[in-house]
Write a protein that holds these residues in place. Structure first.
Motif, PDB file in Angstrom:
ATOM      1  N   UNK A  74      35.928  34.448  38.949  1.00  0.00           N
ATOM      2  CA  UNK A  74      36.104  34.453  40.595  1.00  0.00           C
ATOM      3  C   UNK A  74      35.453  33.040  40.922  1.00  0.00           C
ATOM      4  N   UNK A  75      36.400  32.382  41.623  1.00  0.00           N
ATOM      5  CA  UNK A  75      36.199  30.875  41.788  1.00  0.00           C
ATOM      6  C   UNK A  75      36.015  30.736  43.525  1.00  0.00           C
TER       7      UNK A  75
ATOM      8  N   UNK B 275      39.392  31.798  45.567  1.00  0.00           N
ATOM      9  CA  UNK B 275      40.759  31.129  45.388  1.00  0.00           C
ATOM     10  C   UNK B 275      41.640  31.937  44.438  1.00  0.00           C
ATOM     11  N   UNK B 276      42.908  32.069  45.182  1.00  0.00           N
ATOM     12  CA  UNK B 276      43.879  32.445  44.147  1.00  0.00           C
ATOM     13  C   UNK B 276      44.730  31.340  43.537  1.00  0.00           C
ATOM     14  N   UNK B 277      44.063  31.597  42.152  1.00  0.00           N
ATOM     15  CA  UNK B 277      44.555  30.284  41.216  1.00  0.00           C
ATOM     16  C   UNK B 277      45.571  30.792  39.998  1.00  0.00           C
TER      17      UNK B 277
ATOM     18  N   UNK C  21      50.503  37.589  46.060  1.00  0.00           N
ATOM     19  CA  UNK C  21      49.369  37.267  45.816  1.00  0.00           C
ATOM     20  C   UNK C  21      48.460  37.788  46.948  1.00  0.00           C
ATOM     21  N   UNK C  22      47.053  37.591  46.805  1.00  0.00           N
ATOM     22  CA  UNK C  22      46.144  37.772  47.955  1.00  0.00           C
ATOM     23  C   UNK C  22      45.940  39.229  48.332  1.00  0.00           C
TER      24      UNK C  22
ATOM     25  N   UNK D 221      39.752  38.510  42.146  1.00  0.00           N
ATOM     26  CA  UNK D 221      38.887  38.434  40.806  1.00  0.00           C
ATOM     27  C   UNK D 221      37.694  39.230  41.400  1.00  0.00           C
ATOM     28  N   UNK D 222      37.038  39.813  40.140  1.00  0.00           N
ATOM     29  CA  UNK D 222      35.766  40.445  40.257  1.00  0.00           C
ATOM     30  C   UNK D 222      34.555  39.146  40.019  1.00  0.00           C
ATOM     31  N   UNK D 223      33.375  39.612  40.563  1.00  0.00           N
ATOM     32  CA  UNK D 223      32.321  38.722  40.385  1.00  0.00           C
ATOM     33  C   UNK D 223      31.147  39.695  40.037  1.00  0.00           C
ATOM     34  N   UNK D 224      31.216  40.650  39.503  1.00  0.00           N
ATOM     35  CA  UNK D 224      30.102  41.536  38.888  1.00  0.00           C
ATOM     36  C   UNK D 224      30.517  42.385  37.601  1.00  0.00           C
ATOM     37  N   UNK D 225      29.596  42.627  36.688  1.00  0.00           N
ATOM     38  CA  UNK D 225      30.120  43.335  35.520  1.00  0.00           C
ATOM     39  C   UNK D 225      29.815  44.710  36.034  1.00  0.00           C
TER      40      UNK D 225
END
Length: 154
Positions: free
Chosen positions: A69-70, A91-93, A140-141, A147-151
């Protein structure tokens, strides 16, 4: 039909992958400072691509086996579909069906260059009247592509 047997991984396997990614990122990009917190690799730094007018403070959050995740932390960029940015400023990369992200995919090879490319397209967007000239995915979006930012697999 064969039954799949799940073999438990040894405790600490995620740390091995996170530390490996951390070392590669810091080796190739000295402007990023990384740390591992709760099975998430977090890297923060300033990126200013050549010929761009602004420097951007970015946060990369990597969970083992997932696309990072950015997030643009600074300057304040207003999220929107036109600029391939989620409502949480991430961001959607990447379009997931184009490439399956695994624990072996190297963050430094993909994510950092994609962020740089996104910044260039964003600055072009600002000067050319709101036209996004970057590649676009068919879908997209959406929450499903975010994207995730935690486990979550602890």
């Amino acid at each position: 039909m064969k039954e799949r047997i799940k073999i438990p991984r040894k405790k600490g396997y995620k740390y091995f992958y996170l530390n490996s990614q951390k070392q590669l990122i810091e080796k190739h990009y000295d402007f990023l400072k990384c740390r591992i917190e709760k099975n998430v690799l977090k890297c923060v730094g300033w990126i200013q691509p050549e010929f761009c007018s602004n420097a951007y403070k970015v946060l990369i959050e990597y969970v083992v086996g997932k696309e990072p995740k950015t997030t643009i932390l600074y300057p304040n960029v207003k999220p929107g579909v036109k600029i391939h940015m989620y409502g949480d400023h991430s961001l959607c990369l990447h379009y997931p069906p184009d490439m399956k992200w695994t624990e072996h995919t190297r963050v430094y090879q993909y994510t950092v260059p994609w962020i740089t490319e996104w910044i260039i397209y964003y600055e072009l967007y600002l000067v050319n009247g709101g036209l996004w000239e970057g590649k676009e995915s068919p879908a997209h979006l959406t929450d499903a592509t975010m994207n995730v930012n935690q486990d979550l697999d602890d």
